[in-house]
Scaffold this motif. Structure first.
Motif, PDB file in Angstrom:
ATOM      1  N   LYS A  21    -141.041 -66.926  79.191  1.00  0.00           N
ATOM      2  CA  LYS A  21    -140.501 -65.764  78.471  1.00  0.00           C
ATOM      3  C   LYS A  21    -140.582 -65.937  76.964  1.00  0.00           C
ATOM      4  O   LYS A  21    -140.805 -64.977  76.240  1.00  0.00           O
ATOM      5  CB  LYS A  21    -139.058 -65.500  78.881  1.00  0.00           C
ATOM      6  N   TYR A  34    -148.704 -66.057  86.523  1.00  0.00           N
ATOM      7  CA  TYR A  34    -147.417 -66.142  85.827  1.00  0.00           C
ATOM      8  C   TYR A  34    -147.577 -65.771  84.361  1.00  0.00           C
ATOM      9  O   TYR A  34    -148.334 -66.427  83.632  1.00  0.00           O
ATOM     10  CB  TYR A  34    -146.906 -67.574  85.954  1.00  0.00           C
ATOM     11  N   GLU A  38    -142.597 -64.484  84.429  1.00  0.00           N
ATOM     12  CA  GLU A  38    -142.477 -63.760  85.702  1.00  0.00           C
ATOM     13  C   GLU A  38    -143.799 -63.812  86.462  1.00  0.00           C
ATOM     14  O   GLU A  38    -144.869 -63.908  85.870  1.00  0.00           O
ATOM     15  CB  GLU A  38    -142.096 -62.307  85.438  1.00  0.00           C
ATOM     16  N   TRP A  39    -143.693 -63.709  87.791  1.00  0.00           N
ATOM     17  CA  TRP A  39    -144.892 -63.648  88.621  1.00  0.00           C
ATOM     18  C   TRP A  39    -145.638 -62.364  88.314  1.00  0.00           C
ATOM     19  O   TRP A  39    -145.033 -61.310  88.130  1.00  0.00           O
ATOM     20  CB  TRP A  39    -144.534 -63.651  90.109  1.00  0.00           C
ATOM     21  N   PRO A  42    -145.045 -60.501  92.190  1.00  0.00           N
ATOM     22  CA  PRO A  42    -143.838 -61.126  92.737  1.00  0.00           C
ATOM     23  C   PRO A  42    -143.644 -60.957  94.244  1.00  0.00           C
ATOM     24  O   PRO A  42    -142.976 -61.767  94.874  1.00  0.00           O
ATOM     25  CB  PRO A  42    -142.703 -60.459  91.967  1.00  0.00           C
TER      26      PRO A  42
END
Length: 88
Positions: A21, A34, A38-39, A42
């Motif tokens: 992040k 990634y 985050e994926w 997801p």
């Protein structure tokens, strides 16, 4: 020993690392899996990742026929060993 993305199994280098992040490099995941902590997919299942990885191997124009065959045959076993799919 070469490091591998712990989601898709692709060889992991400083050039293809995903990001956290805060923008720093993700040490375990590639940029295809990634980004920004985050994926990218997801809800992907093991089977979907397996199909995507095999398609990527087959589309690679720099890899010879025998090596592609070997990679496609060994990819399911390798993918089962990466951390994202261990508990699944």
């Amino acid at each position: 020993m070469e490091k591998f993305c712990q989601s898709c199994g692709m060889p992991l280098t400083t050039a293809n690392q995903g990001t956290q992040k805060d923008g720093t490099a993700a040490q375990q995941y590639c940029h295809l899996c990634y980004q920004a902590g985050e994926w990218t997919e997801p809800t992907a299942t093991f089977e979907q990742m397996l199909a995507k990885g095999i398609a990527g191997i087959q589309a690679d124009s720099t890899t010879g026929r025998f090596k592609k065959w070997f990679l496609v045959k060994s990819y399911p076993m390798m993918l089962k060993k990466v951390s994202r799919w261990q508990a699944k």
